[in-house]
Write an enzyme that holds these catalytic residues in place. Structure first.
Site, short mmCIF file in Angstrom:
data_model
loop_
_atom_site.label_atom_id
_atom_site.label_comp_id
_atom_site.label_asym_id
_atom_site.label_seq_id
_atom_site.Cartn_x
_atom_site.Cartn_y
_atom_site.Cartn_z
N HIS A 275 0.85 -1.19 0.00
CA HIS A 275 0.00 0.00 0.00
C HIS A 275 0.88 1.23 0.00
O HIS A 275 1.93 1.24 0.63
CB HIS A 275 -0.91 0.01 1.23
N ASP A 326 -7.91 -5.47 -0.12
CA ASP A 326 -8.39 -6.36 -1.18
C ASP A 326 -8.05 -7.83 -0.94
O ASP A 326 -8.62 -8.70 -1.60
CB ASP A 326 -7.82 -5.92 -2.54
#
Ligand code: CMC
Length: 389
Positions: A275, A326
């Protein structure tokens, strides 16, 4: 010399290029706060853990649009408005039941949202008095679009929306043709809460950029859907499930550790990990991990959870990279029977709340978004006639 008197930007110099706008602060916002080192996420004052435990998706919508929680009357009004706005214009329904059955669901969703502008009584006017009704209409209709297209492509009759119930319940009902149990509704509702808002991610930035040109909310959301679709953003959840299904083809002895190491050795990215902001486990991921474990056991697909954990541990030991939102959402959606290529659409039906909140915030204090690029090509070349090239 072509120095910009306002910004001091000098076209002849080579400024530092911030690739991917990493660390650039482009706006102030009241919508959300992320501490990437601590793994903290706050929506308009409320920690994501508090919201996950107590809120409904409808309350989160109100929060992101008004920067405060609704009282009981306001919540009832919003729920009624969302229910009333569930019906789709016939032309949009005809499109959803006439397009290519093999079309990519996110592409279909993007086209249908773009069509909605034609049938909006406000005609998508750029008017702050109308933004709330546009946001409610989009939030109500997006799940209906997704469910209608999914039933059509699977050869099933379209189901009319419920005239009561939550967004989560209505979506599962329209998708499956039967009302979901309270546990399935709660799971879906929690997924919607967890995906609703997340700072200046690529799709939200896109939504704000389009809004800043004073273009309408439908254009802004159509653009945001395009940005979310990519595998480096929301498209990663479908890619995660495809990875697990690829492992499944190797049979019960599939080795997720070797699989992950092999991909890393080939310099491939492992979807659902990493991320830009979080350098620790994404706080949304913890809730999804818990759900994923419980649901994988319930549905007899423990192997998906075990492989996920093998991948997680391998990524941690090999690269010190943690999973993002996700990663575990993929197995959650799979466990409640949703086809993998719909996962990013489900992300959309949640994130519409954050996008529209940001749209209203941008419009309330607008300035055109217009960064610079450093030109590195040649200049003033001699013209060569076409027959001499
Ligand atoms: N698998 C393997 N290596 C990775 C991964 C990954 N998933 N993510 C980052 N890295 C490595 C990357 O190769 C790079 O290594 P090096 O410095 O040796 O070249 C380093 O970590 C930094 O990565 P980056 O790609 O420069 O980081 P970024 O901030 O530009 O990108 C990201 C962030 C999310 C695009 C990236 O981590 C990624 O591609 N992840 C996989 C796709 C994914 O899961 N996307 C969902 C993002 S979160 C939810 C959402 O927004 O929808």
């Amino acid at each position: 010399m072509s120095k910009d008197i306002h910004t001091g930007f000098d076209e002849t110099q080579y400024p530092h290029i911030n690739r991917g706008l990493d660390g650039i602060v482009a706006f102030s916002t009241t919508k959300s706060f992320i501490d990437g080192q601590k793994g903290e996420l706050i929506y308009a004052g409320y920690n994501i853990d508090t919201l996950a435990e107590n809120a409904t998706f409808e309350e989160v919508c109100f929060l992101l649009w008004n920067d405060r929680l609704p009282n009981a009357k306001e919540l009832e009004t919003l729920k009624a408005d969302l229910i009333r706005e569930r019906n789709l214009p016939e032309v949009v329904l005809n499109y959803l039941t006439g397009t290519d059955k093999d079309a990519e669901p996110m592409a279909v969703l993007q086209s249908a949202v773009s069509m909605l502008a034609d049938f909006d009584p406000t005609k998508g006017a750029y008017d702050s008095n109308l933004f709330m009704s546009q946001a409610i209409s989009l939030t109500a209709k997006i799940p209906v679009i997704i469910a209608a297209f999914d039933r059509y492509r699977n050869g099933k009759e379209i189901v009319a929306p419920l005239s009561d119930g939550s967004t989560a319940k209505n979506f599962l009902y329209m998708l499956n043709g039967v009302e979901p149990g309270s546990q399935a509704e709660k799971t879906m509702d929690l997924c919607l809460i967890l995906h609703a808002e997340h700072g200046m991610n690529a799709s939200t930035f896109t939504a704000r950029t389009i809004c800043a040109t004073m273009s309408d909310m439908y254009s802004s959301i159509t653009g945001a859907i395009g940005a979310l679709k990519g595998p480096l953003h929301g498209g990663a959840n479908t890619a995660v499930m495809n990875t697990l299904l690829e492992l499944e083809t190797q049979g019960e002895d599939a080795d997720a550790v070797a699989f992950t190491k092999d991909k890393l050795a080939k310099k491939e990215k492992i979807m659902g990990f990493g991320h830009r902001v979080y350098k620790v486990f994404d706080p949304r991921g913890r809730h999804l991990q818990k759900m994923s474990k419980g649901l994988s056991e319930e549905t007899g697909h423990e192997e998906f959870y075990e492989w996920s954990m093998d991948m997680l541990n391998t990524m941690k030991s090999e690269k010190n990279i943690d999973p993002n939102v996700d990663f575990f959402s993929a197995t959650v959606y799979y466990s409640i029977g949703i086809q993998p290529d719909l996962y990013t659409c489900i992300f959309t039906m949640s994130r519409i709340s954050g996008w529209t909140g940001h749209y209203m915030e941008q419009a309330a204090n607008n300035r055109l978004i217009r960064p610079r690029a450093l030109y590195v090509g040649e200049k003033n070349l001699d013209w060569v006639p076409v027959e001499q090239r």
